[in-house]
Design an enzyme around this catalytic site. Structure first.
Site, PDB file in Angstrom:
ATOM      1  N   TYR A  43      -2.842   7.999 -15.776  1.00 47.66           N
ATOM      2  CA  TYR A  43      -3.931   7.359 -16.516  1.00 47.66           C
ATOM      3  C   TYR A  43      -3.634   5.869 -16.627  1.00 47.66           C
ATOM      4  CZ  TYR A  43      -6.685   5.931 -20.600  1.00 47.66           C
ATOM      5  OH  TYR A  43      -7.530   5.276 -21.467  1.00 47.66           O
ATOM      6  N   HIS A  44      -4.657   5.043 -16.381  1.00 45.75           N
ATOM      7  CA  HIS A  44      -4.468   3.585 -16.348  1.00 45.75           C
ATOM      8  C   HIS A  44      -4.801   2.979 -17.700  1.00 45.75           C
ATOM      9  CE1 HIS A  44      -4.149  -0.425 -14.888  1.00 45.75           C
ATOM     10  NE2 HIS A  44      -4.268  -0.115 -13.610  1.00 45.75           N
ATOM     11  N   GLY A  45      -3.787   2.412 -18.375  1.00 44.33           N
ATOM     12  CA  GLY A  45      -4.036   1.684 -19.614  1.00 44.33           C
ATOM     13  C   GLY A  45      -4.655   0.332 -19.341  1.00 44.33           C
TER      14      GLY A  45
ATOM     15  N   GLU B  85     -11.143   2.021 -15.316  1.00 47.20           N
ATOM     16  CA  GLU B  85     -10.510   2.760 -16.402  1.00 47.20           C
ATOM     17  C   GLU B  85      -9.679   1.820 -17.271  1.00 47.20           C
ATOM     18  OE1 GLU B  85      -9.022   7.069 -16.206  1.00 47.20           O
ATOM     19  OE2 GLU B  85      -7.249   5.861 -15.749  1.00 47.20           O
TER      20      GLU B  85
END
Length: 330
Positions: free
Chosen positions: A129-131, A202
């Site tokens: 998951y890309h912050g 994202e």
């Protein structure tokens, strides 16, 4: 000036240091009531201090990246002669840079890496998951290099390759921008490869609800199938609380969708607790389609989020987690 200092202590009652300083400045500048101006200046500084902090801290991270780049250039110049006699002239440089970033992660975020035993000995596709920033991936790859002496290449957006001075850093650490064939070749050589299917969208437009924004992207799944490697899901707890974006502003979203320019401001750099969790690998299955593998991977990431992240994310809570003991859940 001397008379001012003497007058500060003259008489039965001595002035406070602040009053004395104000008195001296009035005599020196000739401006009356300068104390009122100073009080107003201090008030303005106090008012804007939080704003300064949240935008200055990301700048510190940029400086650290350029320090790493400077070190690589120095190392390159110093070791040019050795290049002809070594299979990897960058070993010493990567060790140093990894140590710098791992130290930063430990000190600033109390960074932890859980589930490293789920990383296979051979090749594998790490999906994460890309912050708002990929700082958690930087910490992950630094810790992986230190613990396992392995390099994990990563797929980055095209704009990263336009950043001034970053070329040497990207080359040394195996950052690529695709295409699919290049990704497959990397895996077929036995290396690890990481990718965030949500990408810049994202990063900029997800929020403290940790919504996965992959759309219908399944190219990463096809890469894993073509290379016949497992997919390793990964998620970092509180990654959205360390850095946040102003992606909720609709016009910024419209500009990105139209021109693909990441013009959304990023703020933060808060020293929140960061823990990266690596899930169980999804093994290669010859009969699985790219659509099925993409959905399975998305479900695995979602499961990691639900297990390890309190939603909605909260910056203060994430800061307090620096002082809490985490039960072993992985």
């Amino acid at each position: 000036m001397t008379g001012g200092n003497e007058s500060c202590t003259a008489g039965p009652t001595s002035m406070s240091y602040l009053t004395c300083l104000t008195y001296i400045l009035e005599e020196w500048t000739g401006v009356e009531d300068i104390g009122d101006y100073l009080s107003y200046a201090f008030y303005i500084l106090w008012l804007i201090f939080p704003l300064v902090v949240v935008f200055v801290l990301p700048g510190v991270m940029v400086i650290l990246f350029y320090v790493s780049i400077l070190w690589l250039h120095i190392y390159q110049r110093k070791n040019e002669i050795k290049e002809a006699y070594s299979h990897d002239v960058w070993i010493g440089a990567t060790e140093m840079v990894a140590t710098i970033w791992d130290g930063h992660g430990r000190i600033w975020h109390g960074y932890e890496l859980h589930g490293i035993e789920n990383i296979p000995q051979g090749p594998g596709l790490v999906v994460f998951y890309h912050g708002a920033t990929p700082i958690d991936y930087v910490y992950f790859t630094a810790r992986l290099h230190i613990m396992k002496k392995r390099r994990c290449s990563v797929v980055a957006d095209h704009f990263v390759f336009r950043l001034p001075g970053f070329r040497i850093l990207l080359e040394v650490f195996g950052v690529i921008h695709g295409p699919k064939e290049a990704c497959v070749r990397t895996l077929e050589k036995g290396h690890l490869l990481a990718i965030a299917p949500g990408g810049v969208r994202e990063a900029l437009f997800s929020d403290e609800m940790y919504t996965i924004l992959w759309g219908d992207r399944k190219g990463f799944a096809q890469v894993a199938i073509d290379a016949k490697v497992p997919v390793i899901p990964m998620f970092t707890q509180n990654v959205r609380e360390g850095f946040r974006t102003l992606g909720g502003i609709k016009i910024l979203r419209s500009l990105y969708e139209r021109f693909r320019l990441p013009l959304v401001p990023v703020y933060g750099g808060f020293p929140v607790k960061l823990r990266t969790f690596i899930g169980e690998p999804i093994p290669y299955e010859p009969n699985m389609t790219a659509e099925e593998l993409a959905e399975k991977t998305k479900a695995a990431i979602q499961a990691l989020i639900e297990k390890h992240q309190k939603i909605p994310g909260n910056i203060f809570r994430a800061l307090m987690e620096r002082f809490q003991t985490q039960k072993k859940e992985d």
